[in-house]
Motif scaffolding. Structure first.
Motif, PDB file in Angstrom:
ATOM      1  N   VAL A 126       0.861  -1.180   0.000  1.00 21.33           N
ATOM      2  CA  VAL A 126       0.000   0.000   0.000  1.00 21.33           C
ATOM      3  C   VAL A 126       0.898   1.232   0.000  1.00 21.33           C
ATOM      4  CG1 VAL A 126      -0.229  -0.018   2.530  1.00 21.33           C
ATOM      5  CG2 VAL A 126      -1.986   1.121   1.129  1.00 21.33           C
ATOM      6  N   TYR A 127       0.464   2.271  -0.708  1.00 18.28           N
ATOM      7  CA  TYR A 127       1.220   3.511  -0.820  1.00 18.28           C
ATOM      8  C   TYR A 127       0.633   4.516   0.165  1.00 18.28           C
ATOM      9  CZ  TYR A 127       3.691   7.364  -3.094  1.00 18.28           C
ATOM     10  OH  TYR A 127       4.513   8.424  -3.360  1.00 18.28           O
ATOM     11  N   ILE A 128       1.435   4.907   1.170  1.00 18.80           N
ATOM     12  CA  ILE A 128       0.984   5.830   2.221  1.00 18.80           C
ATOM     13  C   ILE A 128       2.061   6.874   2.458  1.00 18.80           C
ATOM     14  CG2 ILE A 128       0.400   6.023   4.700  1.00 18.80           C
ATOM     15  CD1 ILE A 128      -1.758   4.629   3.172  1.00 18.80           C
ATOM     16  N   GLY A 130       3.762   8.862   0.716  1.00 19.23           N
ATOM     17  CA  GLY A 130       4.925   8.862  -0.171  1.00 19.23           C
ATOM     18  C   GLY A 130       5.792   7.622  -0.076  1.00 19.23           C
ATOM     19  N   LYS A 131       5.312   6.589   0.633  1.00 22.59           N
ATOM     20  CA  LYS A 131       6.099   5.365   0.803  1.00 22.59           C
ATOM     21  C   LYS A 131       5.244   4.155   0.463  1.00 22.59           C
ATOM     22  CE  LYS A 131       8.653   7.382   4.556  1.00 22.59           C
ATOM     23  NZ  LYS A 131       8.576   7.666   5.950  1.00 22.59           N
ATOM     24  N   THR A 132       5.899   3.151  -0.126  1.00 23.14           N
ATOM     25  CA  THR A 132       5.237   1.867  -0.335  1.00 23.14           C
ATOM     26  C   THR A 132       5.581   0.979   0.849  1.00 23.14           C
ATOM     27  OG1 THR A 132       5.334   2.086  -2.724  1.00 23.14           O
ATOM     28  CG2 THR A 132       5.004  -0.135  -1.847  1.00 23.14           C
ATOM     29  N   ILE A 133       4.536   0.440   1.476  1.00 23.03           N
ATOM     30  CA  ILE A 133       4.685  -0.403   2.661  1.00 23.03           C
ATOM     31  C   ILE A 133       4.187  -1.800   2.338  1.00 23.03           C
ATOM     32  CG2 ILE A 133       3.871  -0.775   5.029  1.00 23.03           C
ATOM     33  CD1 ILE A 133       3.509   2.238   5.259  1.00 23.03           C
ATOM     34  N   HIS A 134       4.950  -2.808   2.761  1.00 17.24           N
ATOM     35  CA  HIS A 134       4.472  -4.193   2.740  1.00 17.24           C
ATOM     36  C   HIS A 134       3.729  -4.374   4.060  1.00 17.24           C
ATOM     37  CE1 HIS A 134       6.650  -4.876  -0.869  1.00 17.24           C
ATOM     38  NE2 HIS A 134       7.826  -4.713  -0.295  1.00 17.24           N
ATOM     39  N   LEU A 135       2.423  -4.384   3.968  1.00 20.02           N
ATOM     40  CA  LEU A 135       1.534  -4.269   5.119  1.00 20.02           C
ATOM     41  C   LEU A 135       1.502  -5.530   5.968  1.00 20.02           C
ATOM     42  CD1 LEU A 135      -0.556  -2.328   6.390  1.00 20.02           C
ATOM     43  CD2 LEU A 135      -2.268  -3.389   4.917  1.00 20.02           C
ATOM     44  N   LYS A 136       1.522  -5.346   7.296  1.00 16.44           N
ATOM     45  CA  LYS A 136       1.363  -6.447   8.257  1.00 16.44           C
ATOM     46  C   LYS A 136       0.091  -6.263   9.089  1.00 16.44           C
ATOM     47  CE  LYS A 136       4.943  -8.853   7.316  1.00 16.44           C
ATOM     48  NZ  LYS A 136       4.726 -10.070   6.580  1.00 16.44           N
ATOM     49  N   ARG A 137      -0.202  -5.012   9.451  1.00 15.95           N
ATOM     50  CA  ARG A 137      -1.422  -4.752  10.218  1.00 15.95           C
ATOM     51  C   ARG A 137      -1.799  -3.286  10.124  1.00 15.95           C
ATOM     52  NH1 ARG A 137      -0.403  -3.191  16.041  1.00 15.95           N
ATOM     53  NH2 ARG A 137       1.848  -3.009  16.211  1.00 15.95           N
ATOM     54  N   MET A 138      -3.046  -3.018  10.497  1.00 16.27           N
ATOM     55  CA  MET A 138      -3.558  -1.656  10.542  1.00 16.27           C
ATOM     56  C   MET A 138      -4.264  -1.465  11.879  1.00 16.27           C
ATOM     57  SD  MET A 138      -5.178  -1.614   6.690  1.00 16.27           S
ATOM     58  CE  MET A 138      -6.194  -0.204   6.940  1.00 16.27           C
ATOM     59  N   PHE A 139      -4.215  -0.246  12.391  1.00 17.48           N
ATOM     60  CA  PHE A 139      -4.947   0.102  13.604  1.00 17.48           C
ATOM     61  C   PHE A 139      -5.762   1.347  13.313  1.00 17.48           C
ATOM     62  CE2 PHE A 139      -5.822   1.813  17.761  1.00 17.48           C
ATOM     63  CZ  PHE A 139      -6.116   0.677  18.500  1.00 17.48           C
ATOM     64  N   LEU A 140      -7.075   1.251  13.528  1.00 16.29           N
ATOM     65  CA  LEU A 140      -7.998   2.346  13.245  1.00 16.29           C
ATOM     66  C   LEU A 140      -8.327   3.097  14.526  1.00 16.29           C
ATOM     67  CD1 LEU A 140     -10.579   0.348  11.073  1.00 16.29           C
ATOM     68  CD2 LEU A 140      -8.426   1.380  10.346  1.00 16.29           C
ATOM     69  N   PHE A 141      -8.192   4.412  14.497  1.00 15.59           N
ATOM     70  CA  PHE A 141      -8.582   5.256  15.618  1.00 15.59           C
ATOM     71  C   PHE A 141     -10.005   5.747  15.336  1.00 15.59           C
ATOM     72  CE2 PHE A 141      -3.983   5.299  15.594  1.00 15.59           C
ATOM     73  CZ  PHE A 141      -3.699   5.047  16.917  1.00 15.59           C
ATOM     74  N   CYS A 142     -10.972   5.187  16.069  1.00 12.42           N
ATOM     75  CA  CYS A 142     -12.396   5.416  15.822  1.00 12.42           C
ATOM     76  C   CYS A 142     -12.988   6.343  16.878  1.00 12.42           C
ATOM     77  CB  CYS A 142     -13.168   4.093  15.887  1.00 12.42           C
ATOM     78  SG  CYS A 142     -12.558   2.825  14.783  1.00 12.42           S
ATOM     79  N   ASN A 143     -14.140   6.946  16.521  1.00  8.70           N
ATOM     80  CA  ASN A 143     -14.887   7.648  17.552  1.00  8.70           C
ATOM     81  C   ASN A 143     -15.543   6.606  18.454  1.00  8.70           C
ATOM     82  OD1 ASN A 143     -17.143   6.708  16.158  1.00  8.70           O
ATOM     83  ND2 ASN A 143     -17.897   8.731  15.599  1.00  8.70           N
TER      84      ASN A 143
END
Length: 173
Positions: A126-128, A130-143
Motif C-alpha cells: 500500500v502507498y501511504i 509517499g512510501k510503499t509499505i508491505h503491510l502487516k497490520r492496521m490500527f484504526l482510531f475510531c470515535n
C-alpha cells in the motif's frame, strides 16, 4: 508553522487515543496477509490469501476476510453482511498472474495490491505518505460509536529499505 501545528495536533490526538498495548495478536499462518484492529475493542479482522491450489490464488475470491471475536474467547467468525458491505469487505480486480488490486469497503479510494512473493507467500503493498509499505497490520482510531475513523496506523516494512515502519494516515472528512 502550519506543519508544526498539524504535527502537534496529530501527536495530541494519538496521545488521547487508547494504546495498542494489551491487544491480542492473531495466530500466524502462512496465508496471512494482514489484520485490522481498532480503538473500540479487541476483536480483530483478518485478511488471508485464498488459494485454489498450493501456488495459485482463487481468481474469483483471492482474499478470505473474517474476524476473531475475542469477546467470545477468540472464536473465528465470518463477517456479517453489514461488516462486509460497509467496512471490512473487499472489492478486487485481477491485474496479472497471482496479482490483484483491491480496496476495503470503508475506504474505496485507497488501493492495495496483493502479490505472491518468494515461496508463494502473500504480500500486500500500500502507498501511504509517499512510501510503499508491505503491510502487516492496521490500527484504526475510531470515535466512541465506531461510526467514523480519524486516522489509521499502517504497520509493515518499507518496500525500499526493508526496515520496520509505522505510518499514520489522517482521514479527511
Amino acid at each position: 508553522m502550519k506543519n508544526i501545528i498539524f504535527f502537534m495536533s496529530i501527536m495530541v490526538s494519538l496521545a488521547m487515543c487508547p494504546l495498542q498495548d494489551g491487544y491480542p495478536v492473531p495466530p500466524d499462518c502462512p496465508t496471512r496477509m494482514f489484520y485490522i484492529q481498532h480503538s473500540n475493542g479487541h476483536n480483530t479482522f483478518v485478511y488471508d490469501a485464498n488459494f485454489a491450489s498450493g501456488k495459485i490464488l482463487k481468481e474469483n475470491d483471492p482474499i478470505h476476510v473474517y474476524r476473531i471475536n475475542y469477546n467470545k474467547g477468540g472464536i473465528k467468525e465470518e463477517l456479517t453482511n453489514m461488516q462486509r458491505k460497509m467496512a471490512y469487505g473487499v472489492e478486487f480486480t485481477k491485474t496479472g498472474s497471482n496479482t490483484f488490486d483491491f480496496t476495503l469497503a470503508a475506504y474505496p479510494s485507497k488501493k492495495m495490491t496483493l502479490k505472491l512473493c518468494s515461496q508463494n507467500n502473500p504480500r500486500v503493498s500500500v502507498y501511504i505518505n509517499g512510501k510503499t509499505i508491505h503491510l502487516k497490520r492496521m490500527f484504526l482510531f475510531c470515535n466512541r460509536l465506531g461510526t467514523s475513523v480519524s486516522s489509521i496506523n499502517f504497520y509493515g516494512r518499507d518496500a525500499a529499505s526493508g526496515k520496520e515502519i509505522t505510518e499514520n494516515y489522517a482521514i479527511d472528512d
